[in-house]
Design a protein around this motif. Structure first.
Motif, mmCIF file in Angstrom:
data_model
loop_
_atom_site.group_PDB
_atom_site.id
_atom_site.type_symbol
_atom_site.label_atom_id
_atom_site.label_comp_id
_atom_site.label_asym_id
_atom_site.label_seq_id
_atom_site.Cartn_x
_atom_site.Cartn_y
_atom_site.Cartn_z
ATOM 1 N N PRO A 170 3.936 -1.154 4.313
ATOM 2 C CA PRO A 170 3.185 0.022 5.043
ATOM 3 C C PRO A 170 2.845 1.007 3.912
ATOM 4 O O PRO A 170 2.220 2.087 4.128
ATOM 5 N N TYR A 171 3.196 0.917 2.816
ATOM 6 C CA TYR A 171 2.986 2.027 1.787
ATOM 7 C C TYR A 171 2.121 1.644 0.580
ATOM 8 O O TYR A 171 2.131 2.169 -0.597
ATOM 9 N N PHE A 172 1.053 0.912 0.826
ATOM 10 C CA PHE A 172 0.163 0.491 -0.354
ATOM 11 C C PHE A 172 -0.839 1.443 -0.523
ATOM 12 O O PHE A 172 -1.363 1.552 -1.684
ATOM 13 N N ALA A 173 -1.002 2.665 0.302
ATOM 14 C CA ALA A 173 -2.015 3.381 0.056
ATOM 15 C C ALA A 173 -2.315 4.228 -1.283
ATOM 16 O O ALA A 173 -3.274 4.373 -1.853
ATOM 17 N N TYR A 174 -0.960 4.811 -1.762
ATOM 18 C CA TYR A 174 -0.946 5.389 -3.065
ATOM 19 C C TYR A 174 -1.190 4.481 -4.314
ATOM 20 O O TYR A 174 -1.603 5.080 -5.262
ATOM 21 N N GLY A 175 -0.893 3.506 -3.976
ATOM 22 C CA GLY A 175 -1.064 2.444 -5.181
ATOM 23 C C GLY A 175 -2.470 1.912 -5.295
ATOM 24 O O GLY A 175 -3.062 1.585 -6.140
ATOM 25 N N LEU A 176 -3.023 1.527 -3.934
ATOM 26 C CA LEU A 176 -4.356 0.745 -4.021
ATOM 27 C C LEU A 176 -5.474 1.409 -3.350
ATOM 28 O O LEU A 176 -6.477 1.373 -3.790
ATOM 29 N N VAL A 178 1.690 -6.822 2.116
ATOM 30 C CA VAL A 178 1.406 -5.415 1.390
ATOM 31 C C VAL A 178 2.166 -4.201 1.702
ATOM 32 O O VAL A 178 2.332 -3.315 1.149
ATOM 33 N N MET A 230 -5.250 -3.292 5.328
ATOM 34 C CA MET A 230 -6.080 -2.924 4.237
ATOM 35 C C MET A 230 -7.013 -4.050 3.948
ATOM 36 O O MET A 230 -6.732 -5.455 4.213
#
Lengths: 234, 192
Positions: B13-19, B11, B64
């Motif tokens: 390190p940058y999943f935050a703004y998508g998920l 996933v 996550m």
């Protein structure tokens, strides 16, 4: 209602939990054998998101974050189908994507790559597959970017994909790559899946999906676990 | 026709703004959050919290966690569950470990009922993070369900010494469930 379990996760295709060339796996991958579980309702059900879950522009990353004009970069269409191993279309499946901008920069506070942000591009999108399992995104081709895994390491251009399929058991998070990218052969994440399987993550340029005078088309099908032939006793 | 399964990838390190855009403050509508409870949800309100630890014993700040569970009567909000149409509880939550000062994942939910008359109350869990190429599955059981746990077929398929890794510890309505990726306390992960 009879419940039909899914075929196993194919660990010939999926990467090992520890893949030393990708150094972060060494302390983060689990190490003991997985414990087999007899599938029950807990595994054969999963979150359901219908077409009402997605907003009108969620699938169009070239428009869903505009502040004062269109984002910079090469506009592309990414489309394909979600199928299971037996070729059955997977309708009504939520896909969520996220990606870097055309310069290889993520809108994320952890990304310190010295490349410009684009105030008109967030890089997040979602859509739900239609009755044929088909999805369609409009976006900007993501740029490559450096990462600290090894000396002079660069990630190939890619788009992150997250999808559910028919149940919690069919969940898949993967990355879509682009054809002909010279960085693929140097990338330990791409190469964590063996030859014969990793190529499934490379999209294909498609003139049929290219919209004349507007955007190049890339085709990318996603294959989830199929069902066993025999339903289980309920 | 036999197709090959698309390989899993991390996933990252940058999943935050998508998920998990709402949790992390990105300008994108959030579809899934960590509060599963609505005003009319039936059942005992509980909180589940814990950390993800790597092989060095450090807390993972970019994991996550997703949870999937039945309602208080053991019904899943999914068409494969014949009782599902009676339930208004969606049962799905998602939370990243990057916003809590202690890097915890936190879920506000309800205690699920027992499942299909045979399984003790439990919550299904998916673990993802940067550095994990293929997500792992585990389960959360509850320390105050000792009798049901003893009869649970999945817990009983796990060697006894490792069962405590699957059992959240109750402190009132707060259950602590830590996930250890490696080491002596490595969490049991399932081949789902």
């Amino acid at each position: 209602m009879s419940l039909t379990p899914f075929k196993s996760r194919d660990f010939k295709s999926h990467p090992a939990f520890i893949h030393p060339a990708y150094t972060s796996t060494v302390l983060r991958g689990q190490t003991r054998p997985l414990v087999a579980i007899k599938p029950s309702l807990s595994e054969l059900t999963g979150p359901v998101y219908g077409h009402d879950a997605v907003g009108e522009l969620d699938h169009d990353l070239t428009k869903n974050s505009i502040v004062d004009g269109p984002p910079i970069g090469e506009r592309i269409v990414v489309t394909g189908r979600v199928l299971d191993e037996d070729g059955r279309p997977q309708p009504d499946t939520l896909l969520e994507i996220w990606q870097a901008n055309a310069c290889g920069r993520y809108v994320h506070e952890a990304d310190q790559h010295e490349a410009p942000l684009d105030g008109n591009f967030l890089g997040a999108g979602r859509c739900v597959t239609d009755a044929d399992g088909r999805y369609r995104f409009y976006t900007i081709k993501p740029g490559a970017y450096p990462w600290p895994n090894h000396a002079n390491a660069w990630r190939p251009n890619h788009i992150h994909f997250s999808l559910f399929g028919a149940s919690f058991a069919t969940r898949l998070v993967t990355q879509m790559y682009f054809p002909g990218d010279p960085l693929l052969d140097l990338d330990p994440i791409y190469k964590s899946s063996p030859p014969g399987y990793r190529e499934l993550m490379v999209s294909q340029f498609s003139l049929d999906d290219t919209e004349e005078g507007f955007a190049l088309g890339y085709n990318f099908d996603l294959i989830l676990r199929g069902r066993n032939a025999t339903p289980m006793e309920n | 026709m036999a197709l090959k399964q698309t390989p899993s990838q991390t996933v990252g390190p940058y999943f935050a703004y998508g998920l998990t855009p709402g949790q992390y403050g990105y300008p994108f509508r959030e579809l899934v959050a960590n509060n599963l409870v609505a005003a009319d949800t039936e059942g005992a309100r509980i909180r589940i919290e814990g950390c993800v630890y790597d092989g060095a014993g450090d807390k993972v700040p970019d994991a996550m966690i997703e949870i999937w569970q039945a309602d208080a009567q053991g019904r899943y909000a999914h068409p494969a569950d014949p009782r599902s149409s009676n339930s208004s509880f969606k049962g799905f939550g998602r939370f990243g470990t990057g916003t809590d000062p202690d890097n915890r994942f936190i879920f506000e939910t309800i205690k699920p009922g027992s499942i299909d008359g045979a399984q003790a109350p439990h919550i299904s869990v998916i673990v993802m993070m940067r550095g994990l190429l293929t997500h792992t599955f585990t389960r959360i059981y509850f320390s105050d369900e000792a009798e049901a746990n003893q009869a649970d077929p999945v817990l009983n398929s796990v060697e006894e010494s490792r069962r405590p890794t699957l059992i959240a510890t109750a402190d009132g309505a707060v259950y602590r469930f830590d996930i250890h990726m490696q080491g002596d306390q490595e969490t049991v992960f399932f081949d789902v």
